[in-house]
Design a protein around this motif. Sequence first.
Motif, PDB file in Angstrom:
ATOM      1  N   PHE A 116      -0.426   5.856   2.671  1.00 31.88           N
ATOM      2  CA  PHE A 116       1.239   4.698   2.035  1.00 31.88           C
ATOM      3  C   PHE A 116       2.158   4.620   2.818  1.00 31.88           C
ATOM      4  O   PHE A 116       2.968   5.796   2.449  1.00 31.88           O
ATOM      5  CB  PHE A 116       0.381   4.547   0.772  1.00 31.88           C
TER       6      PHE A 116
ATOM      7  N   ASP B  11       5.303   3.526   2.165  1.00 28.34           N
ATOM      8  CA  ASP B  11       6.238   2.145   1.092  1.00 28.34           C
ATOM      9  C   ASP B  11       6.841   1.282   1.369  1.00 28.34           C
ATOM     10  O   ASP B  11       8.014   2.209   1.988  1.00 28.34           O
ATOM     11  CB  ASP B  11       6.598   3.606  -0.159  1.00 28.34           C
TER      12      ASP B  11
ATOM     13  N   ASP C  60       7.466  16.681  -0.247  1.00 26.85           N
ATOM     14  CA  ASP C  60       6.096  16.354  -0.213  1.00 26.85           C
ATOM     15  C   ASP C  60       4.730  17.010   0.173  1.00 26.85           C
ATOM     16  O   ASP C  60       3.835  16.814   0.125  1.00 26.85           O
ATOM     17  CB  ASP C  60       5.947  15.768  -1.644  1.00 26.85           C
TER      18      ASP C  60
ATOM     19  N   SER D 275       1.288   8.856  -0.740  1.00 30.44           N
ATOM     20  CA  SER D 275       2.707   8.049   0.223  1.00 30.44           C
ATOM     21  C   SER D 275       3.005   9.102   0.968  1.00 30.44           C
ATOM     22  O   SER D 275       3.127  10.371   0.389  1.00 30.44           O
ATOM     23  CB  SER D 275       2.799   7.673  -0.964  1.00 30.44           C
TER      24      SER D 275
ATOM     25  N   GLY E  98       9.488   8.830   3.310  1.00 28.48           N
ATOM     26  CA  GLY E  98      10.009   7.993   4.255  1.00 28.48           C
ATOM     27  C   GLY E  98      10.555   6.645   3.596  1.00 28.48           C
ATOM     28  O   GLY E  98       9.627   5.934   2.917  1.00 28.48           O
ATOM     29  N   ARG E  99      11.158   5.734   4.002  1.00 33.33           N
ATOM     30  CA  ARG E  99      11.525   4.474   3.759  1.00 33.33           C
ATOM     31  C   ARG E  99      11.291   3.379   3.758  1.00 33.33           C
ATOM     32  O   ARG E  99      12.272   3.450   5.719  1.00 33.33           O
ATOM     33  CB  ARG E  99      13.045   4.113   3.048  1.00 33.33           C
TER      34      ARG E  99
ATOM     35  N   ASP F  79      11.594   0.484   3.644  1.00 29.40           N
ATOM     36  CA  ASP F  79      11.658  -0.981   3.264  1.00 29.40           C
ATOM     37  C   ASP F  79      13.546  -1.352   3.557  1.00 29.40           C
ATOM     38  O   ASP F  79      14.175  -1.496   3.651  1.00 29.40           O
ATOM     39  CB  ASP F  79      11.874  -1.078   1.852  1.00 29.40           C
TER      40      ASP F  79
END
Lengths: 128, 444, 465
Positions: free
Chosen positions: C93, C95, C304, C328, C331-332, C334
């Motif tokens: 995923f 996110d 992770d 997951s 990284g970001r 959003d």
Amino acid sequence: MNVRRSAPAVALATAVACFVSPASATREIVVPSRVQVVATEFQLALSRRTIKSGRAVVELVNYGEDDHDLRMLRLARGAKMLKIRTVLPGDDAQLRATLAPGKFVLWCSIADHRKLGMEARLTVTKRT
Amino acid sequence: MSCATNSYVSLPAYKGPFGAAQAERLLWRAGFGPRPGQAKALAKKGVKNAVLSLTRPAGEKLVGPAPTDDKKVPIAPLDARGHELLWWLDRMVRTSAPTPERMTLIWHDWFATSIVGVKSQKLMLDQNQLLRKGGLGSFAELLLNVTKDPAMLLWLSGNKNTRLSPNENYARELMELFTLGAQRGYDESDVREQARALTGWRGYYRQKTGASDFRYEPNLHDTGIKTVFGKKGNFDWQDACRLCLEHPLHPSFFVRRLWSYFIPTAPGKKTQAELEKLYRGKYQVRPVVEAILQHPDLYRGPRMVKPPVVYTAGLLRAMGRGVDSTRWVRLTLTAGQRLFLPPDVSGWDDERWLDTATLRGRWDLVAWALRSVALDEKATGLPSDAFKLLTQAQSFWHVPGLLPGTRKVLLDFGQRSLAAKASPATVLNALRQLIAISPDLQTA
Amino acid sequence: MTDRIRPCGCADFSRTELFRRAAASAGEGLPPIESGMPLPAGTGLSRRSFIARTAGLALSVYGASNLRLPLLDEGIAHAATQANESRVLVSVFLDGGADVLNLLFPAGDSRYYELRPKLALSPDIGVPFDEDSRLRWHPSAQAFATLHGEGKATVFPSIGYTSPDKSHFTSRHYWEVGATDATARTGWLGRFLDQAGRADNPLQGLALDNRLQPALATAKVPVASMDGPDRYSFKAFGVSGQTEARMLEALGQLGLAHERASDKGVRQAGDALAQSYRLRGQVSPFGTGTITSPVKYPGDQDDDFPRRLASLAAMLAAGLPLRCVALSAPGRYDTHADQADELSDGIKLTADSLLAFQRDLEARGLADRVLVHVWSEFGRRARENGSLGTDHGAAGFGLLLGTRAGGKMVGEYPGLTSGLDSEGNLKATSDFRGVYSGILEQWFETDAGAIIPNAGSFARPKLVR
């Protein structure tokens, strides 16, 4: 969302950082002024409206669903902008600064959040 | 009601030996464990007076150093995340009146409210104070106060429940979790009608201070006739609470739930009936608690796993250590009970305190508690004798006796370690850790 | 009135039975509706808890409340005897809403430079995408380009669904449950496991995370979550070396001494001690400090994602009975503000780690058994905002990786002229429910109709070779 991201820090903290030997020497304790800013969509709520000048800790807690950050500016010519980086939903971050007396405006600088209502005022009074 | 002490004469009371062991169990069940020497002193009073000294304390003192963060800076319960938890944990550790404090914890589980929904440490602490103040008084009063409590209004949408758009959230939990029990004597129509009765509370969002200014707005209240539990009337929020309390199935729910916080086995039929009688129509909490705390089942029945927060506060009480670290926030979360953050409105699951993750959390709690007193591995002057080291570790925690199985494992560990040339200080550090994680100290 | 009253008839006693529990466990569906949390506008869905328990430092089993760990051990052992042939799906995923216009940017679409005057990537960087000459890979996504070049990556350049929801929570929920249904409570992989899984093998659905990934939420069979295996350690101050090892032994011995105690409280504590000791023995062989990977993973000890993938490859090689795995990516995504900097690091670590994982599987001879699905809840708005970022959009980016992945793009890149909806977001050219149906049918060889609502109404791309 924050859980997953903050987990490594948790595990490291419990597994590694706590095995650093404790500092035993007592230092002079400075108690900073503190204010907590809770961010939700699309509001900023302050734990108090007035704090004392001098050393301060401003904490941003994001109880919303989107990312938020914090900008803080004293309403005076040439004042320096204070910043807390983007905080993920469920997460928090602190800003340590020395605040001069005066009126401060606080806002979230992400997208149009400020326009939508994420702005607040804080009064800093002279520490006596 | 005027003479609560006599009203449960027909209830069985414990008549067996009441020594330090029994007094210690009582202090864990009705508080946060003994301070050094406290169990012995309490045992001298005999069971009845011991119970009454806990449920009717003469004032409260906080004994010991005030709470700080890791840099010895005083905590800021309203302004720093997690410090609201430290504020409460500190009371559990330092109070001279542990039973009212334990009741506060019970009500926090009973009316479980989470900061995730409330988003304000101040409102959480205001609610906490309300629970503390009314903790051993009238449940009827407590229920009214909780119903209009701002944190609860936010948490269960009471502030959004209006005449034009009723919200059933609080009405449902009021019956299911707070007063009657799931599917006990009400149906969906009662939920809807109770929601109508509860309309009218409102909170306003104020720039700068967040949600505040909570009040009852008569023009938001639905003034129509409602039918609740077969009764008709122009009920309001106080009626909604009263109808639940007067429901024939409320006393049985109240007694069973309250009992379950103190004793892990079900009350016998007769005891259940007598406790209901004691409570019915009066709604007084203290007499029921006093009867439960004197009941033979508490002393003769099996041990209970200590809730993680009780366990934590108890470790600090035994060590004479105050709250001097913010680490407890994370550690109690990992152990499965972060105050002000129950998993949902039904509170924590007492049947499931222990699993492989929360046990590891408890281990870390103990390690952190012992950190500041860990002996240097090369420390001298300690006996190279497993028996003596075990005795020292026991007296560190003030536990005179251990379960035979525990004692055997610990002695065996000590002997084998010393035989392999481990330093006595290392062995003692490990024994302190192992005693605290053993079933002996995790249960009471 | 009395006939309406149904007293609680439970003979055994616990507070739990006195009232319903909305337990956040897989066996009872997705994490609970948060009482008191405001509803996202326009949905009937309450937001999911985002401050869940962070306690799952090791293996947490969901939905197997009646099974004790020794029984689970047997179930896992039994399932493991059949694990060697079974196929595995790894769900990754991204996110926050990955921006396809950044990951696979349309250098050949002049509208791109009009809509993103500040954020657009230069048309001469990154590797060209050979299935559509307008597109180029983000320079940090070189590893995806490598896999694509080898025919091991199927790209979904604009995947989504009709009437897209722009709330992270709602849209993610739709993807997790495999339907645009706000009230569904089991994940799409969970429903597959309910049909194809076993009642005693929690590893069949494994979240490499400290909480359950909702896509794995089941109604019947157990699933599990595991944070780093090497994180499950027991340390004490002033205890080290051999004494530490003996202390750990003593922990297990305390468990053995009490796990059959007649006193229920003592037994519960003994049981937890024994289980913890056993678990540590079981998971520690798969810690990154213990395993030897045949390839080098990127990042360092604190990252992770590569660490978890390396453990996963080792667990598969050891024959652990995994079927569906969810985790997951770092990284970001959003990226409302300062997009450029934030994106590249996460993309690079994600792509490089997945390439290393693929090489690891190939070296271990496992590559034909594993398919990796990369997804995000939505894409970003085509037009950049005023803070060097982008706001929530509609169709997003997806990938299917592995030697058995079809390798041919599914749905075309719709372009920024006629390919935008009325709000200026990319229109979907493939539907995630069709992709799920395809994975179920072509990879797991099962009937999608029993798992994805209205499965028949979605086009099936060819996903597996």
